[in-house]
Design an enzyme around this catalytic site. Sequence first.
Site, mmCIF file in Angstrom:
data_model
loop_
_atom_site.group_PDB
_atom_site.id
_atom_site.type_symbol
_atom_site.label_atom_id
_atom_site.label_comp_id
_atom_site.label_asym_id
_atom_site.label_seq_id
_atom_site.Cartn_x
_atom_site.Cartn_y
_atom_site.Cartn_z
ATOM 1 N N GLY A 514 0.798 -1.220 0.000
ATOM 2 C CA GLY A 514 0.000 0.000 0.000
ATOM 3 C C GLY A 514 0.829 1.268 0.000
ATOM 4 O O GLY A 514 0.776 2.064 -0.951
ATOM 5 N N GLN A 604 3.852 -1.008 13.611
ATOM 6 C CA GLN A 604 3.592 -2.108 12.673
ATOM 7 C C GLN A 604 4.505 -3.301 12.955
ATOM 8 O O GLN A 604 4.061 -4.442 13.008
ATOM 9 C CB GLN A 604 3.861 -1.639 11.241
ATOM 10 C CG GLN A 604 2.733 -0.857 10.633
ATOM 11 C CD GLN A 604 1.584 -1.766 10.278
ATOM 12 O OE1 GLN A 604 1.683 -2.597 9.386
ATOM 13 N NE2 GLN A 604 0.509 -1.645 10.984
ATOM 14 N N GLY A 669 4.262 -4.036 6.494
ATOM 15 C CA GLY A 669 3.042 -4.542 7.125
ATOM 16 C C GLY A 669 3.141 -5.992 7.567
ATOM 17 O O GLY A 669 2.501 -6.401 8.523
ATOM 18 N N GLU A 670 3.910 -6.793 6.882
ATOM 19 C CA GLU A 670 3.870 -8.228 7.141
ATOM 20 C C GLU A 670 5.168 -8.786 7.707
ATOM 21 O O GLU A 670 5.156 -9.785 8.408
ATOM 22 C CB GLU A 670 3.508 -9.002 5.860
ATOM 23 C CG GLU A 670 2.709 -8.147 4.915
ATOM 24 C CD GLU A 670 1.486 -8.770 4.283
ATOM 25 O OE1 GLU A 670 1.040 -9.834 4.701
ATOM 26 O OE2 GLU A 670 0.969 -8.130 3.351
#
Length: 706
Positions: A514, A604, A669-670
């Site tokens: 994103g 995050q 994010g991951e």
Amino acid sequence: MTTTTEAAAPTRAVGSAHARVEGRAKVTGAARYAGEISFADLAHGWLVLSSVARGRVRRVEDAPVLEMPGVLAVLHHGNAPRVDTDYVGMLGRPNPVLGLFQHDRVPFAGWPVALVVAETSEQAREAAEALVVRYDEEPHDVAFDAGRADAYTPRNNPMMPAETEKGDVEALLGDSAVVVDEEYTTPEEHHHPMEPHAATAHWDGGRLDVVDSNQGSTWVAGELAKLFSLDPARVRVRSEHVGGAFGSKGVGPHQVAAVMATTMLNRPVRVVLTRRQMFSLVGYRSPTAQRVRLGADADGRLRAFDHQALNLSSTVHEFIESSAVLGRVMYDADAHHTLHRLVRLDVPTPSWMRAPGEAPGSFALESALDELAEKCGIDPIALRVRNEPVTGPVSGLPFSSRNLLACFEEGARRFGWADRDPRPGVRREGRWRLGTGTAAATYPSGVGPSTAAVTAETDGTFTVRINAADIGTGARTAMVLVAAEVLKAAPDRIRVRIGDSDLGPAMIAGGSMGTRSWAWAVTLAAEELVKRLALGGGIPPEGITTRSDTAEAVGSLTKKERHSFGAQFAEVAVDVTTGEVRVRRLLGIFAAGTIVNPLTARSQFIGGMTWGLSMALHEEAVRDRASGVHVGADLAGYHFATHADVPLIEADWVDDPVPDDPVGMKGIGEIGVVGVAAAIANAVWHATGVRHRHLPIRPDRILIAS
Ligand code: MOS
């Protein structure tokens, strides 16, 4: 080593810590979530899910329910509008799961068989619970295990190549001085954002308007247009605030049901999922059974590499949990093989769940690396240094940047790794046995085409419009900083509008893509605006707007191995007489390109690492084989880490420039969750001398192994 936090010049917007711009609205309750926004004449839909795991709906006894107070309609396969599920969706194939109420077949327990619509949510729920549905039940099969004879290789799945192969693995394994050959399993896991899925649909002057909670309203609008055969210009999806998503918030049965009901009743209809319903309707992580075989020289240099991963999918749709993709990026060997296999069962279709593939895959692979280090008698970090590839092990492509070793170096320094006694089971502290472990992390850095508009307003402020989704990550704030950087304006002069498909197409908040995708589009539009403003002249009342579309730029990016990297460190205390495992410290050091907002970025990483701890020790969804349904499908029965389980977690990063990338950002994010479970399992081995190859590492497993 300089971290970007320390290096960030205070005058720059990108790289400086900034509180969430919508933070005040969120903590005061002024921010409205999808299930809270008021509509005049709103009706409420409540889904009824199948109680059997396989069969056919013989009869929906809706007559008595239609007499109940407030009930407006009962939708089911006998009366619902037809939809078109033949289009190619996000997984590269038609997705029959979205064909709600289109037939009488029941492919799994928790499949939607009816929607009860009533004046109030309470009336809808009462009627839904009273609705009698008769089934012709068929024998079901929900048993997942490594030995399934009906497992197959999902060739031609558009998600990814199921298999990669180079050289003769069997021959080189036989020829290796040291061999690790082990099986690892991870259980079914669920991603449940605090905000349940919710959608309100209504027809607004000939346009379908859906107020939703999702990871990309361009995506959801497009899917709804195709499903209901509507001109895409006639569909608007809004998703202003999202209380978490983690891969679970795409297009699903609740939006489809809401659109069907509003079309039939001609008034706004809201469908909100319950926590229990989410267990079968929003995806989850498949259990995995993985075999890793590593053959190495005595000094640890890999000669043969083999990672084979089995996961499940439903009978309706083929989803691959891509656990074996890590090896395609992380480690090279003369012979190299990665393989995914699948078994199709009478269960819901799994889906993307934070670091899909890499999360369970890294547990197996990074545990196996630790086992290899032990067998070779070398330090686990030294083993990784020795096996650092120059180019992509499978692709042969150069890396855009690969700062994995810098992460290990900085992490080892801060964690105090040099003082570690490599022998397991030597450190004691009262009833506790102490150990430390490490693991590598990686996640792809992707990008998708996006459009953006930036307006210079007459009052000296700027408005950025981009259909980004802020799923709790701080995306909105990141876009403020990105625009402020280019416009050389104070962040408080920039307002950002996101979460509305009318803003134009943009990438989803998914696959850690994103921020990089949206930042690229916002940067191009803002640069254009700076040029326009430099020409001088006044600003007209409507402002001056410039637009961007990154489709071409994104398409012409040189093909390289583009990934974020990280090093995870864990310290655990294990009481082998009670089976208790306590994580005392977690440290993650990441190389993830330019960090836009250190405040939300750290959050995050820490969130991902917390999840990794939870995955290592707690999480496991249990399905009853006899009934085919979950045992304890709620956040009491599904055990996960709480505050008392979570120690001090530190996350930081190293400089990671990406010279050929216009925005220099990767994704964060991951990657935080990747490798954490392995680092903890490796630490448990170091504490106790026992390898745990099956997650979660429950107290009973510690007890049995000791
Ligand atoms: Mo992420 S699991 O790609 O939303």
